[in-house]
Design an enzyme around this catalytic site. Structure first.
Site, PDB file in Angstrom:
ATOM      1  CE1 TYR A 164      -4.751 -11.985  -7.537  1.00  0.00           C
ATOM      2  CE2 TYR A 164      -4.209  -9.533  -6.890  1.00  0.00           C
ATOM      3  CZ  TYR A 164      -4.195 -10.629  -7.284  1.00  0.00           C
ATOM      4  OH  TYR A 164      -3.275 -10.229  -9.097  1.00  0.00           O
ATOM      5  CE  LYS A 171      -1.025  -7.960 -10.748  1.00  0.00           C
ATOM      6  NZ  LYS A 171      -0.801  -8.600 -11.957  1.00  0.00           N
TER       7      LYS A 171
HETATM    8  P1  NAD Z   1      -1.781 -17.480 -17.747  1.00  0.00           P
HETATM    9  O1  NAD Z   1      -1.042 -18.494 -16.501  1.00  0.00           O
HETATM   10  O2  NAD Z   1      -2.544 -17.882 -18.755  1.00  0.00           O
HETATM   11  O3  NAD Z   1      -0.777 -16.446 -16.878  1.00  0.00           O
HETATM   12  C1  NAD Z   1       0.678 -16.515 -16.453  1.00  0.00           C
HETATM   13  C2  NAD Z   1       2.006 -16.026 -17.023  1.00  0.00           C
HETATM   14  O4  NAD Z   1       2.473 -15.243 -16.103  1.00  0.00           O
HETATM   15  C3  NAD Z   1       2.041 -17.715 -17.707  1.00  0.00           C
HETATM   16  O5  NAD Z   1       2.387 -17.474 -18.941  1.00  0.00           O
HETATM   17  C4  NAD Z   1       3.339 -17.484 -16.735  1.00  0.00           C
HETATM   18  O6  NAD Z   1       4.529 -18.352 -17.663  1.00  0.00           O
HETATM   19  C5  NAD Z   1       4.336 -16.491 -16.673  1.00  0.00           C
HETATM   20  N1  NAD Z   1       4.663 -16.500 -15.589  1.00  0.00           N
HETATM   21  C6  NAD Z   1       4.922 -16.916 -14.224  1.00  0.00           C
HETATM   22  N2  NAD Z   1       6.177 -16.198 -13.737  1.00  0.00           N
HETATM   23  C7  NAD Z   1       6.928 -16.440 -15.190  1.00  0.00           C
HETATM   24  C8  NAD Z   1       8.824 -15.909 -14.708  1.00  0.00           C
HETATM   25  N3  NAD Z   1       9.309 -15.891 -13.875  1.00  0.00           N
HETATM   26  N4  NAD Z   1       9.134 -15.845 -16.325  1.00  0.00           N
HETATM   27  C9  NAD Z   1       8.025 -15.535 -17.427  1.00  0.00           C
HETATM   28  N5  NAD Z   1       7.123 -15.962 -17.351  1.00  0.00           N
HETATM   29  C10 NAD Z   1       6.511 -16.229 -16.178  1.00  0.00           C
HETATM   30  O7  NAD Z   1      -2.856 -16.480 -16.414  1.00  0.00           O
HETATM   31  P2  NAD Z   1      -3.399 -15.040 -16.678  1.00  0.00           P
HETATM   32  O8  NAD Z   1      -4.478 -14.892 -16.137  1.00  0.00           O
HETATM   33  O9  NAD Z   1      -3.635 -14.821 -18.237  1.00  0.00           O
HETATM   34  O10 NAD Z   1      -2.548 -13.815 -16.562  1.00  0.00           O
HETATM   35  C11 NAD Z   1      -1.130 -12.961 -16.728  1.00  0.00           C
HETATM   36  C12 NAD Z   1      -1.813 -11.264 -16.349  1.00  0.00           C
HETATM   37  O11 NAD Z   1      -2.701 -11.151 -15.917  1.00  0.00           O
HETATM   38  C13 NAD Z   1      -0.794 -11.522 -14.657  1.00  0.00           C
HETATM   39  O12 NAD Z   1      -0.202 -10.788 -14.596  1.00  0.00           O
HETATM   40  C14 NAD Z   1      -2.035 -11.657 -13.444  1.00  0.00           C
HETATM   41  O13 NAD Z   1      -2.244 -10.720 -12.508  1.00  0.00           O
HETATM   42  C15 NAD Z   1      -3.273 -10.145 -14.793  1.00  0.00           C
HETATM   43  N6  NAD Z   1      -4.210 -11.025 -14.540  1.00  0.00           N
HETATM   44  C16 NAD Z   1      -4.772 -11.946 -14.277  1.00  0.00           C
HETATM   45  C17 NAD Z   1      -7.001 -12.291 -14.380  1.00  0.00           C
HETATM   46  C18 NAD Z   1      -7.681 -13.298 -14.136  1.00  0.00           C
HETATM   47  O14 NAD Z   1      -8.362 -13.691 -13.409  1.00  0.00           O
HETATM   48  N7  NAD Z   1      -7.211 -14.444 -14.621  1.00  0.00           N
HETATM   49  C19 NAD Z   1      -7.301 -10.777 -13.615  1.00  0.00           C
HETATM   50  C20 NAD Z   1      -6.860  -9.597 -13.353  1.00  0.00           C
HETATM   51  C21 NAD Z   1      -5.312  -9.854 -13.928  1.00  0.00           C
HETATM   52  O1  0WE Z   2      -3.578 -12.291 -10.821  1.00  0.00           O
HETATM   53  C1  0WE Z   2      -3.980 -13.813 -10.664  1.00  0.00           C
HETATM   54  C2  0WE Z   2      -3.246 -14.428 -10.261  1.00  0.00           C
HETATM   55  C3  0WE Z   2      -2.120 -14.787  -9.895  1.00  0.00           C
HETATM   56  C4  0WE Z   2      -1.881 -16.116  -9.754  1.00  0.00           C
HETATM   57  C5  0WE Z   2      -2.416 -16.924  -9.516  1.00  0.00           C
HETATM   58  C6  0WE Z   2      -1.489 -18.477  -9.216  1.00  0.00           C
HETATM   59  C7  0WE Z   2      -1.773 -19.430  -8.992  1.00  0.00           C
HETATM   60  C8  0WE Z   2      -0.793 -20.900  -8.735  1.00  0.00           C
HETATM   61  C9  0WE Z   2      -0.071 -15.822  -8.930  1.00  0.00           C
HETATM   62  N1  0WE Z   2       0.239 -16.920  -8.422  1.00  0.00           N
HETATM   63  C10 0WE Z   2       0.054 -18.215  -8.476  1.00  0.00           C
HETATM   64  N2  0WE Z   2       0.611 -18.754  -8.481  1.00  0.00           N
HETATM   65  C11 0WE Z   2       0.403 -20.623  -8.616  1.00  0.00           C
HETATM   66  O2  0WE Z   2       0.800 -21.240  -7.683  1.00  0.00           O
HETATM   67  N3  0WE Z   2      -5.065 -12.821 -10.255  1.00  0.00           N
HETATM   68  C12 0WE Z   2      -5.759 -11.917 -10.644  1.00  0.00           C
HETATM   69  C13 0WE Z   2      -6.760 -14.292 -10.463  1.00  0.00           C
HETATM   70  C14 0WE Z   2      -6.730 -14.593  -8.936  1.00  0.00           C
HETATM   71  O3  0WE Z   2      -6.186 -15.066  -8.343  1.00  0.00           O
HETATM   72  C15 0WE Z   2      -6.551 -15.246  -6.869  1.00  0.00           C
HETATM   73  C16 0WE Z   2      -7.708 -14.611  -7.081  1.00  0.00           C
HETATM   74  C17 0WE Z   2      -8.080 -13.847  -8.235  1.00  0.00           C
HETATM   75  C18 0WE Z   2      -9.188 -13.326  -9.326  1.00  0.00           C
HETATM   76  C19 0WE Z   2      -6.027 -15.282  -6.005  1.00  0.00           C
HETATM   77  C20 0WE Z   2      -6.705 -15.666  -4.732  1.00  0.00           C
HETATM   78  C21 0WE Z   2      -7.792 -14.862  -4.821  1.00  0.00           C
HETATM   79  C22 0WE Z   2      -8.384 -14.502  -5.736  1.00  0.00           C
END
Ligand code: NAD
Ligand code: 0WE
Length: 265
Positions: A164, A171
């Site tokens: 991560y 974060k």
């Molecule tokens: P997702 O890919 O659906 O959403 C990520 C969003 O970030 C996308 O809509 C993308 O367009 C947007 N984004 C990235 N760069 C951008 C930019 N320059 N301008 C505008 N938008 C931009 O994935 P998600 O899992 O729904 O992620 C949403 C949030 O939840 C993130 O902050 C992620 O860190 C957080 N989160 C995700 C998880 C998980 O496991 N999926 C867990 C905890 C927190």
């Molecule tokens: O916040 C996240 C993911 C955010 C994310 C994911 C990507 C994948 C594609 C940010 N940047 C990128 N860039 C890319 O090119 N999570 C909480 C999901 C997540 O991501 C991980 C996790 C978990 C959980 C990455 C490594 C280890 C665990």
């Protein structure tokens, strides 16, 4: 006629104006939150990052009648300013802001944190952290007493989660920003909170090597013995974004099947 409780609107966000950033696909956490807010009677505005994602987001927006759809790449000051301008014209006030945006370069999300590049660090911080500050600053004039801001975070902010890396550091800064923003905006009656979600299979997560194994591990050891669903995050979001949470600000609420309480897994 029998009326099911699930058919009734709670009225929790009825008539409120809600801006949701971060919908990229129907699996996005932001999309689950947007649907829930719409279901409870909020007026919605969704944004898309670029023209490629507009193709995904437009049909989703059109499935919720009356939803505004606006472009916003959060790394571009001009687009953030235009978004605020557009909402000022269309709505005049904003009650709800959902920030569900994060990005780090793919190469930063594997290997050792110590190898993070200067540019990789800058980008992760800019898109995933500063964007919340910039949005709050631009939208503050539209918000007032009772407005609520929500962002999404992850446990990697306070524990080391392999790979991560720079996102964990971003974060941590995001959660600290929630506290500073809560302090700055609190006197105006604007609340700022975060939800720390367990791993969910979204576009952002799918790109991560070993993600399926992580999901499996959570199912084995989390107190509730299951993974987090986007709908569970959306229900908690509805609470934090509504007046039910009027006394809550600067908080990080875990929606992760209880995973974070475990000390030995
Ligand atoms: P997702 O890919 O659906 O959403 C990520 C969003 O970030 C996308 O809509 C993308 O367009 C947007 N984004 C990235 N760069 C951008 C930019 N320059 N301008 C505008 N938008 C931009 O994935 P998600 O899992 O729904 O992620 C949403 C949030 O939840 C993130 O902050 C992620 O860190 C957080 N989160 C995700 C998880 C998980 O496991 N999926 C867990 C905890 C927190
Ligand atoms: O916040 C996240 C993911 C955010 C994310 C994911 C990507 C994948 C594609 C940010 N940047 C990128 N860039 C890319 O090119 N999570 C909480 C999901 C997540 O991501 C991980 C996790 C978990 C959980 C990455 C490594 C280890 C665990």
């Amino acid at each position: 006629m029998k009326v099911e409780v699930s058919d009734c609107m709670s009225g929790l966000v009825e008539g409120k104006n809600a801006l949701v950033l971060g919908v990229a696909s129907e699996r996005s956490i932001a999309w689950a939150i947007a649907r829930r807010l719409a279901q409870e009677g909020a007026n919605l505005a969704l944004t898309y990052q670029n023209e490629r994602l507009e193709k995904n987001v437009r049909p989703l927006a059109e499935s919720l009648p009356g939803t505004l759809l606006l472009p916003c790449d959060v790394s571009d000051d001009v687009q953030v300013a235009n978004l605020a301008q557009e909402l000022q014209t269309r709505w005049g006030k904003l009650d709800i802001l959902v920030h569900s945006v994060a990005f780090a370069k793919k190469e930063e999300l594997s290997g050792r944190y110590v190898d993070t590049s200067r540019e990789g660090f800058r980008i992760a911080m800019d898109v995933s952290v500063f964007s919340l500050v910039a949005l709050c600053k631009s939208l503050e004039p539209l918000m007032g007493e009772g407005s609520s801001v929500l962002t999404l975070t992850y446990l990697g902010s306070e524990r080391v989660v392999p790979n991560y890396n720079v996102m964990g550091v971003a974060k941590a800064a995001l959660e600290a920003s929630v506290r500073y923003l809560a302090s700055d905006l609190g006197p105006k009656g604007i609340r700022v909170n975060a939800i720390s979600a367990g791993p969910i299979n979204t576009l952002a997560a799918r790109a991560i090597a070993g993600f399926t194994t992580m999901l499996q591990r959570v199912r084995e050891v989390a107190p509730l013995r299951r993974n987090t669903e986007a709908e569970e995050v959306a229900d908690a979001a509805l609470f934090l974004l509504s007046d039910l949470a009027r006394g809550v600000t600067g908080e990080v609420l875990y929606v992760d099947s209880g995973y974070h309480v475990m000390g030995m897994v």
